[in-house]
Design a protein around this motif. Structure first.
Motif, PDB file in Angstrom:
ATOM      1  N   ASP A 155       0.858  -1.185   0.000  1.00  0.00           N
ATOM      2  CA  ASP A 155       0.000   0.000   0.000  1.00  0.00           C
ATOM      3  C   ASP A 155       0.894   1.234   0.000  1.00  0.00           C
ATOM      4  OD1 ASP A 155      -2.046   1.774   0.129  1.00  0.00           O
ATOM      5  OD2 ASP A 155      -2.453   1.477   2.270  1.00  0.00           O
ATOM      6  N   PHE A 156       0.997   1.909  -1.157  1.00  0.00           N
ATOM      7  CA  PHE A 156       1.862   3.082  -1.301  1.00  0.00           C
ATOM      8  C   PHE A 156       0.989   4.335  -1.389  1.00  0.00           C
ATOM      9  CE2 PHE A 156       4.306  -0.382  -3.214  1.00  0.00           C
ATOM     10  CZ  PHE A 156       5.477  -0.304  -2.471  1.00  0.00           C
ATOM     11  N   PRO A 157       1.363   5.406  -0.696  1.00  0.00           N
ATOM     12  CA  PRO A 157       0.614   6.674  -0.812  1.00  0.00           C
ATOM     13  C   PRO A 157       0.833   7.288  -2.178  1.00  0.00           C
ATOM     14  CG  PRO A 157       2.607   6.987   0.476  1.00  0.00           C
ATOM     15  CD  PRO A 157       2.509   5.517   0.212  1.00  0.00           C
ATOM     16  N   PRO A 158      -0.037   8.195  -2.590  1.00  0.00           N
ATOM     17  CA  PRO A 158       0.128   8.832  -3.908  1.00  0.00           C
ATOM     18  C   PRO A 158       1.412   9.662  -3.951  1.00  0.00           C
ATOM     19  CG  PRO A 158      -1.686   9.817  -2.687  1.00  0.00           C
ATOM     20  CD  PRO A 158      -1.242   8.633  -1.902  1.00  0.00           C
ATOM     21  N   ALA A 159       2.055   9.701  -5.126  1.00  0.00           N
ATOM     22  CA  ALA A 159       3.290  10.461  -5.342  1.00  0.00           C
ATOM     23  C   ALA A 159       2.982  11.641  -6.266  1.00  0.00           C
ATOM     24  CB  ALA A 159       4.357   9.572  -5.955  1.00  0.00           C
ATOM     25  N   TYR A 204      10.844  14.432  -1.576  1.00  0.00           N
ATOM     26  CA  TYR A 204      11.113  12.997  -1.551  1.00  0.00           C
ATOM     27  C   TYR A 204      12.618  12.721  -1.488  1.00  0.00           C
ATOM     28  CZ  TYR A 204       6.218  12.561  -3.027  1.00  0.00           C
ATOM     29  OH  TYR A 204       4.868  12.615  -3.107  1.00  0.00           O
TER      30      TYR A 204
END
Length: 238
Positions: free
Chosen positions: A225-229, A237
């Motif tokens: 589960d990756f947060p939006p980039a 980042y």
């Protein structure tokens, strides 16, 4: 008045007491050895050995007798301490007679079956014993002018083993033994008891239970589960 040595009743009674303690400790030691043997069990092993042999009977002359052999062991499913094995090799009889140095030189090829017992009484040491029987064929290249002659025979053997196990897959053992050789043909000169002392190296297949890889049987990853980039936040980042 002659001197007398007095012994305390307590000191006299301590010997049976220590013997009883040692007797009671035997089952625990046997259980520990069995646990180690089961823990370090392996599916199959291959071995190669060298052995010097000393005949107890009187031969026609002195002989230097040695043997090269190999074997494969397969542990019994119900007991990791019992190992049926198949073996084979060559025994060489080298005559030391200065008058006829080659006449009685010969060798014997053999193959047989046996059963071995081995118990790991410490992490790096084990004790063992084995019984085996083998069929053999002798060859005398220079006994008669017409060419090589020989005869068939059998031998039965019993031996002990004291092994050093520096790693799970490799062991080195010192093995004394006693053998009885019997020939079917007319040449009985070499029949009888033979004492042996040799070294055997064994390679054991399988995975070391103490290795780090064997302690981690598998890894499982859930749904990542990756947060939006966002491209505008590239410096953040970094």
């Amino acid at each position: 008045m002659p001197s007398q040595t007095l012994r305390s009743p307590l000191s006299a009674a301590k010997f049976p007491f220590l013997a009883l303690l040692a007797f009671l400790a035997l089952p625990a030691q046997a259980q520990e050895a069995s646990a180690l043997t089961d823990y370090y069990a392996y599916p199959v092993s291959m071995e190669a050995g060298y052995r010097g042999l000393t005949p107890l009977g009187e031969y026609r002359s002195g002989f230097s007798v040695y043997e090269l052999s190999g074997a494969i062991r397969l542990p019994i499913v119900l007991s990791s301490a019992l190992y049926p094995f198949v073996s084979g090799g060559m025994t060489t009889f080298d005559s030391l007679d200065p008058a006829e140095p080659e006449t009685w030189d010969h060798y014997r090829l053999f193959g047989g079956l046996g059963l071995a017992w081995a118990s790991r009484f410490a992490r790096n040491f084990e004790l063992g014993a084995e019984l085996s029987a083998a069929f053999c064929q002798s060859y005398f290249p220079a006994l008669l002018p017409g060419g090589t002659v020989g005869d068939r025979g059998l031998f039965a053997e019993a031996g002990l083993s004291v092994g050093l196990v520096p790693s799970f897959n490799f062991s080195l053992a010192l093995e004394p033994s006693v053998r009885y050789l019997y020939s079917f043909g007319p040449l009985k000169d070499f029949d009888g008891l033979i004492l042996g002392l040799g070294m055997t190296a064994r390679y054991r297949f399988g995975e070391d239970p103490d290795a780090a890889g064997s302690m981690v049987r598998s890894l499982s990853f859930g749904q990542p589960d990756f947060p939006p980039a966002f491209a505008a936040m590239q410096s953040y980042y970094a």
